[in-house]
Design a protein around this motif. Structure first.
Motif, PDB file in Angstrom:
ATOM      1  N   ASP A 177       6.072 -12.986   4.096  1.00  0.00           N
ATOM      2  CA  ASP A 177       4.712 -12.559   3.732  1.00  0.00           C
ATOM      3  C   ASP A 177       4.432 -11.153   4.252  1.00  0.00           C
ATOM      4  OD1 ASP A 177       4.477 -13.010   6.418  1.00  0.00           O
ATOM      5  OD2 ASP A 177       2.863 -14.500   6.277  1.00  0.00           O
ATOM      6  N   ALA A 178       5.488 -10.408   4.526  1.00  0.00           N
ATOM      7  CA  ALA A 178       5.326  -9.033   5.000  1.00  0.00           C
ATOM      8  C   ALA A 178       4.857  -8.123   3.869  1.00  0.00           C
ATOM      9  CB  ALA A 178       6.646  -8.512   5.580  1.00  0.00           C
ATOM     10  N   GLY A 179       3.913  -7.276   4.177  1.00  0.00           N
ATOM     11  CA  GLY A 179       3.497  -6.259   3.220  1.00  0.00           C
ATOM     12  C   GLY A 179       4.466  -5.093   3.241  1.00  0.00           C
ATOM     13  N   VAL A 180       4.497  -4.334   2.147  1.00  0.00           N
ATOM     14  CA  VAL A 180       5.339  -3.141   2.063  1.00  0.00           C
ATOM     15  C   VAL A 180       4.435  -1.923   2.015  1.00  0.00           C
ATOM     16  CG1 VAL A 180       7.138  -1.933   0.782  1.00  0.00           C
ATOM     17  CG2 VAL A 180       7.104  -4.441   0.806  1.00  0.00           C
ATOM     18  N   ILE A 181       4.652  -0.996   2.952  1.00  0.00           N
ATOM     19  CA  ILE A 181       3.838   0.212   3.048  1.00  0.00           C
ATOM     20  C   ILE A 181       4.732   1.420   2.790  1.00  0.00           C
ATOM     21  CG2 ILE A 181       2.178   1.478   4.462  1.00  0.00           C
ATOM     22  CD1 ILE A 181       1.458  -1.461   4.159  1.00  0.00           C
ATOM     23  N   PHE A 182       4.340   2.268   1.857  1.00  0.00           N
ATOM     24  CA  PHE A 182       5.081   3.497   1.573  1.00  0.00           C
ATOM     25  C   PHE A 182       4.288   4.684   2.128  1.00  0.00           C
ATOM     26  CE2 PHE A 182       6.005   0.563  -1.998  1.00  0.00           C
ATOM     27  CZ  PHE A 182       7.373   0.420  -1.820  1.00  0.00           C
ATOM     28  N   LEU A 183       4.936   5.498   2.959  1.00  0.00           N
ATOM     29  CA  LEU A 183       4.278   6.636   3.581  1.00  0.00           C
ATOM     30  C   LEU A 183       4.991   7.922   3.207  1.00  0.00           C
ATOM     31  CD1 LEU A 183       3.967   5.132   7.188  1.00  0.00           C
ATOM     32  CD2 LEU A 183       2.211   5.121   5.400  1.00  0.00           C
ATOM     33  N   GLY A 184       4.246   8.939   2.815  1.00  0.00           N
ATOM     34  CA  GLY A 184       4.902  10.194   2.445  1.00  0.00           C
ATOM     35  C   GLY A 184       3.971  11.381   2.540  1.00  0.00           C
ATOM     36  N   ASN A 185       4.559  12.549   2.799  1.00  0.00           N
ATOM     37  CA  ASN A 185       3.804  13.796   2.752  1.00  0.00           C
ATOM     38  C   ASN A 185       3.720  14.271   1.306  1.00  0.00           C
ATOM     39  OD1 ASN A 185       3.588  13.899   5.592  1.00  0.00           O
ATOM     40  ND2 ASN A 185       5.640  14.783   5.741  1.00  0.00           N
ATOM     41  N   LYS A 216      -5.805   7.717   0.161  1.00  0.00           N
ATOM     42  CA  LYS A 216      -5.821   9.173  -0.055  1.00  0.00           C
ATOM     43  C   LYS A 216      -5.814   9.858   1.312  1.00  0.00           C
ATOM     44  CE  LYS A 216      -9.434   9.211  -2.855  1.00  0.00           C
ATOM     45  NZ  LYS A 216     -10.432   9.769  -3.804  1.00  0.00           N
ATOM     46  N   GLY A 217      -4.616  10.146   1.788  1.00  0.00           N
ATOM     47  CA  GLY A 217      -4.474  10.675   3.133  1.00  0.00           C
ATOM     48  C   GLY A 217      -5.071  12.048   3.340  1.00  0.00           C
ATOM     49  N   TRP A 218      -5.329  12.780   2.259  1.00  0.00           N
ATOM     50  CA  TRP A 218      -5.920  14.105   2.417  1.00  0.00           C
ATOM     51  C   TRP A 218      -7.393  14.018   2.825  1.00  0.00           C
ATOM     52  CZ3 TRP A 218      -3.760  12.260  -2.104  1.00  0.00           C
ATOM     53  CH2 TRP A 218      -4.627  11.901  -3.140  1.00  0.00           C
ATOM     54  N   ASP A 219      -7.967  12.816   2.771  1.00  0.00           N
ATOM     55  CA  ASP A 219      -9.328  12.628   3.281  1.00  0.00           C
ATOM     56  C   ASP A 219      -9.335  12.386   4.790  1.00  0.00           C
ATOM     57  OD1 ASP A 219     -10.408  12.926   0.773  1.00  0.00           O
ATOM     58  OD2 ASP A 219     -10.500  10.780   0.340  1.00  0.00           O
ATOM     59  N   ILE A 220      -8.144  12.242   5.381  1.00  0.00           N
ATOM     60  CA  ILE A 220      -8.024  12.009   6.819  1.00  0.00           C
ATOM     61  C   ILE A 220      -7.731  13.347   7.491  1.00  0.00           C
ATOM     62  CG2 ILE A 220      -6.735  10.788   8.616  1.00  0.00           C
ATOM     63  CD1 ILE A 220      -6.014   8.704   6.436  1.00  0.00           C
ATOM     64  N   ILE A 280       0.838  -1.198   0.000  1.00  0.00           N
ATOM     65  CA  ILE A 280       0.000   0.000   0.000  1.00  0.00           C
ATOM     66  C   ILE A 280       0.870   1.244   0.000  1.00  0.00           C
ATOM     67  CG2 ILE A 280      -1.657   1.338   1.391  1.00  0.00           C
ATOM     68  CD1 ILE A 280      -2.760  -1.253   2.442  1.00  0.00           C
ATOM     69  N   ILE A 281       0.368   2.316  -0.607  1.00  0.00           N
ATOM     70  CA  ILE A 281       1.022   3.618  -0.503  1.00  0.00           C
ATOM     71  C   ILE A 281       0.015   4.615   0.057  1.00  0.00           C
ATOM     72  CG2 ILE A 281       0.480   4.203  -2.921  1.00  0.00           C
ATOM     73  CD1 ILE A 281       3.160   5.766  -2.938  1.00  0.00           C
ATOM     74  N   GLU A 282       0.467   5.427   0.999  1.00  0.00           N
ATOM     75  CA  GLU A 282      -0.370   6.502   1.531  1.00  0.00           C
ATOM     76  C   GLU A 282       0.388   7.810   1.413  1.00  0.00           C
ATOM     77  OE1 GLU A 282      -2.604   8.155   5.571  1.00  0.00           O
ATOM     78  OE2 GLU A 282      -1.646   6.173   5.609  1.00  0.00           O
ATOM     79  N   LEU A 283      -0.189   8.744   0.673  1.00  0.00           N
ATOM     80  CA  LEU A 283       0.341  10.099   0.579  1.00  0.00           C
ATOM     81  C   LEU A 283      -0.667  11.020   1.244  1.00  0.00           C
ATOM     82  CD1 LEU A 283       1.676  10.124  -3.108  1.00  0.00           C
ATOM     83  CD2 LEU A 283       2.909   9.582  -1.001  1.00  0.00           C
ATOM     84  N   ALA A 284      -0.163  11.930   2.075  1.00  0.00           N
ATOM     85  CA  ALA A 284      -1.071  12.738   2.880  1.00  0.00           C
ATOM     86  C   ALA A 284      -0.401  14.033   3.299  1.00  0.00           C
ATOM     87  CB  ALA A 284      -1.488  11.954   4.123  1.00  0.00           C
TER      88      ALA A 284
END
Length: 268
Positions: A94-102, A136-140, A3-7
């Motif tokens: 079986d680890a997921g990869v999460i990308f987090l960024g502003n 879509k982190g801008w909805d948070i 998953i990727i979350e940009l916010a």
């Protein structure tokens, strides 16, 4: 699941992924290399990816990925199959990869290229295609005192342990496979991504479901499944598809790589 979350800043990305589970790992940005992430041949030690439920790469805009071509190749292989090879050493997890960024406010638009601010690793469609969903982190809303609650809640240790154990329960995915119909000629990565995300939502929000009939023949469960599991999963993958079309217009605007139609079966 990848998953990727940009916010915007202050929406709690790092806090959530750093505290929601003792089985996950939040990296502190900086430099993420193949030895650190997958396997260190000099020390003969596995990297972050082994032994965790997920690895969240924080502040991805600022991360240096070492040898970008090497990282892209290894990362793509792992995100596709859950395993990769480093100098004849097979790494399996079986680890997921999460990308987090502003992300800057002017780039908070799924119909434009939102990945231009990210390292060059994300500028090729092959890796982006292996990300299952986009948050879509801008909805948070930004974290504020009034968002805190008091009262009864699940202890985090208990909550993360239940989720950890549910990872091995294949019955939820079996139900999703049974009840979802996909339009003919669907692109396999879209199908797999939506089904993985839908299964995850089921485990979170409908853990009481034990059979396909519990959804198909119960109007409330059916409505809940569609509204809170299937549709959000489709939306999360659809953002990835839009980004792919922008990055690689020629390839991903082909009819065979468009988002397919997902529907619920009427019976078994």
């Amino acid at each position: 699941m990848n998953i990727i979350e940009l916010a915007p800043k202050g929406t709690g990305k790092s806090y959530v992924f750093g505290n929601v589970s003792k089985y996950g790992l939040l990296t502190d940005g900086g430099k993420v290399t193949r030895p650190k992430m997958f396997y260190d041949t000099a020390r003969k030690q596995p990297g972050f990816i082994v032994g965790h439920d997920y690895v969240a790469i924080d502040e991805v805009k600022l991360v240096q990925f070492g040898d970008v071509n090497e990282m892209r190749s290894v990362m793509q292989g792992y995100m596709e199959r859950g395993k990769c090879e480093v100098n004849a050493n097979e790494v399996v997890s079986d680890a997921g990869v999460i990308f987090l960024g502003n992300i800057d406010a002017e780039n908070m638009d799924e119909y434009t290229n939102m990945l231009t601010e990210l390292p060059s690793l994300f500028h090729e469609s092959a890796l982006v295609d292996r990300i299952h969903g986009f948050i879509k982190g801008w909805d948070i809303p930004p974290m504020q005192p009034e968002l805190k609650i008091s009262g009864w809640a699940l202890n985090t240790e208990y909550f993360c342990t239940i989720l950890h154990l549910l990872r091995d329960d294949i019955s939820y995915r079996a139900i999703v496979d049974q009840i979802i119909e996909v339009s003919a000629g669907a692109y396999e990565r879209h199908v797999e991504a939506v089904k993985r995300l839908t299964t995850a939502y089921m485990k979170l929000l409908m853990p009481h479901i034990r059979s396909a009939n519990d959804i198909l023949f119960d109007i409330n469960n059916r409505r809940t499944f569609q509204e809170y599991c299937l549709r959000p999963a489709i939306k999360m993958r659809a953002v990835i598809q839009k980004q792919l079309e922008i990055i690689d217009t020629k390839e991903y605007k082909k009819s065979e790589k468009q988002m397919p139609k997902f529907t619920l079966r009427e019976d078994i």
